[in-house]
Design an enzyme around this catalytic site. Sequence first.
Site, PDB file in Angstrom:
ATOM      1  N   HIS A   4     -11.330  15.546 -14.052  1.00 17.05           N
ATOM      2  CA  HIS A   4     -11.184  15.175 -12.637  1.00 17.05           C
ATOM      3  C   HIS A   4     -10.434  16.189 -11.790  1.00 17.05           C
ATOM      4  CE1 HIS A   4     -11.748  11.475 -15.006  1.00 17.05           C
ATOM      5  NE2 HIS A   4     -12.588  11.209 -14.039  1.00 17.05           N
ATOM      6  N   GLY A  20      -1.491   8.997  -1.786  1.00 16.55           N
ATOM      7  CA  GLY A  20      -2.751   8.335  -2.131  1.00 16.55           C
ATOM      8  C   GLY A  20      -3.932   9.016  -1.468  1.00 16.55           C
ATOM      9  N   ARG A  24      -3.911  13.509   3.396  1.00 17.03           N
ATOM     10  CA  ARG A  24      -2.459  13.630   3.538  1.00 17.03           C
ATOM     11  C   ARG A  24      -1.942  14.772   2.664  1.00 17.03           C
ATOM     12  NH1 ARG A  24      -0.382  11.083   7.911  1.00 17.03           N
ATOM     13  NH2 ARG A  24      -1.113   8.974   8.041  1.00 17.03           N
ATOM     14  N   ARG A  43     -14.555  15.425  -6.525  1.00 18.88           N
ATOM     15  CA  ARG A  43     -14.666  14.098  -5.906  1.00 18.88           C
ATOM     16  C   ARG A  43     -13.925  13.996  -4.575  1.00 18.88           C
ATOM     17  NH1 ARG A  43     -16.045   9.526  -9.751  1.00 18.88           N
ATOM     18  NH2 ARG A  43     -16.862  10.632 -11.546  1.00 18.88           N
ATOM     19  N   ARG A  87       5.490  10.083  -6.090  1.00 12.68           N
ATOM     20  CA  ARG A  87       4.505   9.455  -5.203  1.00 12.68           C
ATOM     21  C   ARG A  87       5.091   9.380  -3.796  1.00 12.68           C
ATOM     22  NH1 ARG A  87       1.062   6.069  -3.045  1.00 12.68           N
ATOM     23  NH2 ARG A  87       1.685   3.972  -2.418  1.00 12.68           N
ATOM     24  N   GLY A  89       3.981   7.543  -0.307  1.00 14.71           N
ATOM     25  CA  GLY A  89       2.946   6.641   0.183  1.00 14.71           C
ATOM     26  C   GLY A  89       3.510   5.574   1.084  1.00 14.71           C
ATOM     27  N   SER A  90       2.667   4.604   1.367  1.00 11.60           N
ATOM     28  CA  SER A  90       3.093   3.524   2.253  1.00 11.60           C
ATOM     29  C   SER A  90       3.203   2.225   1.461  1.00 11.60           C
ATOM     30  CB  SER A  90       2.105   3.366   3.403  1.00 11.60           C
ATOM     31  OG  SER A  90       0.841   3.044   2.887  1.00 11.60           O
ATOM     32  N   GLU A 179       3.030  -2.111  -2.927  1.00 14.28           N
ATOM     33  CA  GLU A 179       2.072  -1.005  -2.846  1.00 14.28           C
ATOM     34  C   GLU A 179       1.186  -1.124  -4.085  1.00 14.28           C
ATOM     35  OE1 GLU A 179       3.050   2.399  -5.070  1.00 14.28           O
ATOM     36  OE2 GLU A 179       3.288   0.450  -6.064  1.00 14.28           O
ATOM     37  N   MET A 180       0.493  -0.061  -4.468  1.00 12.03           N
ATOM     38  CA  MET A 180      -0.510  -0.251  -5.517  1.00 12.03           C
ATOM     39  C   MET A 180      -0.526   0.828  -6.604  1.00 12.03           C
ATOM     40  SD  MET A 180      -3.657  -1.672  -3.166  1.00 12.03           S
ATOM     41  CE  MET A 180      -4.658  -2.006  -4.614  1.00 12.03           C
ATOM     42  N   SER A 203       4.743   0.585   6.166  1.00 11.04           N
ATOM     43  CA  SER A 203       3.679   0.721   7.175  1.00 11.04           C
ATOM     44  C   SER A 203       3.259  -0.631   7.743  1.00 11.04           C
ATOM     45  CB  SER A 203       2.460   1.404   6.563  1.00 11.04           C
ATOM     46  OG  SER A 203       1.935   0.599   5.513  1.00 11.04           O
ATOM     47  N   ASP A 204       3.584  -1.697   7.017  1.00  6.54           N
ATOM     48  CA  ASP A 204       3.251  -3.033   7.525  1.00  6.54           C
ATOM     49  C   ASP A 204       4.237  -4.033   6.941  1.00  6.54           C
ATOM     50  OD1 ASP A 204       1.120  -2.128   5.343  1.00  6.54           O
ATOM     51  OD2 ASP A 204       1.547  -4.239   5.016  1.00  6.54           O
ATOM     52  N   ARG A 217       2.552   7.440  12.206  1.00  8.28           N
ATOM     53  CA  ARG A 217       2.323   7.583  10.762  1.00  8.28           C
ATOM     54  C   ARG A 217       2.611   8.987  10.268  1.00  8.28           C
ATOM     55  NH1 ARG A 217      -0.719   3.195   8.134  1.00  8.28           N
ATOM     56  NH2 ARG A 217      -0.671   1.560   9.684  1.00  8.28           N
TER      57      ARG A 217
HETATM   58  N1  HPA Z   1      -0.324  -4.326   0.122  1.00  5.02           N
HETATM   59  C1  HPA Z   1      -0.636  -3.442  -0.839  1.00  5.02           C
HETATM   60  N2  HPA Z   1      -0.500  -2.151  -0.682  1.00  5.02           N
HETATM   61  C2  HPA Z   1      -0.030  -1.692   0.481  1.00  5.02           C
HETATM   62  C3  HPA Z   1       0.306  -2.544   1.518  1.00  5.02           C
HETATM   63  C4  HPA Z   1       0.153  -3.936   1.319  1.00  5.02           C
HETATM   64  O1  HPA Z   1       0.447  -4.756   2.220  1.00  5.02           O
HETATM   65  N3  HPA Z   1       0.727  -1.793   2.570  1.00  5.02           N
HETATM   66  C5  HPA Z   1       0.647  -0.498   2.165  1.00  5.02           C
HETATM   67  N4  HPA Z   1       0.198  -0.436   0.906  1.00  5.02           N
END
Ligand code: HPA
Length: 235
Positions: A4, A20, A24, A43, A87, A89-90, A179-180, A203-204, A217
């Site tokens: 990859h 992610g 970015r 990819r 990492r 990220g948001s 996050e994930m 971010s939220d 952002r």
């Molecule tokens: N959920 C999962 N992952 C995220 C979120 C969320 O609300 N915001 C940014 N990454």
Amino acid sequence: MTIHIGAQKGEIAETVLMPGDPYRAKWAAETFLDDARCVNEVRGMLGFTGTWKGQPVTIQGSGMGMPSLSIYANELIRDYGAKTLIRIGSCGAMQNHVNIRDVILAMTASTLSTPSRGIFRELNYAPCADFDLLHAAHAAASAKGTPTHVGGIYSSDVFYDERPDLNEQMIRHGILGVEMEAAELYTLAARHGARALAVLTVSDHLITHEALPSEDRERSFGDMVEIALTAAFAS
Ligand code: HPA
């Protein structure tokens, strides 16, 4: 080259920042690194290597979610010898005292299932950040005056979550944000003797339902890159 990542051996630095979003990675490399050049386009998961204050750095997109991050982190560590993976990220905030734009440094990452779940079976492994990186990132964020929280986060498998009860338990147990990716990054780093940290911008907000305006952002992302780079080379 790996399956990859198209970079040649030696084209990936020991220090890797992992956003992610591959675009970015491009923006961060062009903004913060000297002599940045693209080392991966497989990819469209762009990766760049350059230098920061004379130190070699790679910025490689991870994609979204633990299965995707796991592919890149495995190959970066096992095939290219990456030693420090951060990492950037948001995340979504899960506590009232955490605000949009704040930075969360993930000390631990709870999760329902990572790609590593099969190894642990009934054991509840606790993925955790590298302390030196965490400590240095906290110092860097404080020096910048960025409102910062250190604590546990939740690495979810889904963005569109049909299990609000799980989020409620996380909130009840003081988890700062969702996050994930981080839980798998921490688990892989531990397994292979590398250092890892997740530096996240809120971010939220899962409680207030606020969201970071899109014009903010880039600045928030830039702050994370600077915190991550400073932490990576602090010791
Ligand atoms: N959920 C999962 N992952 C995220 C979120 C969320 O609300 N915001 C940014 N990454």
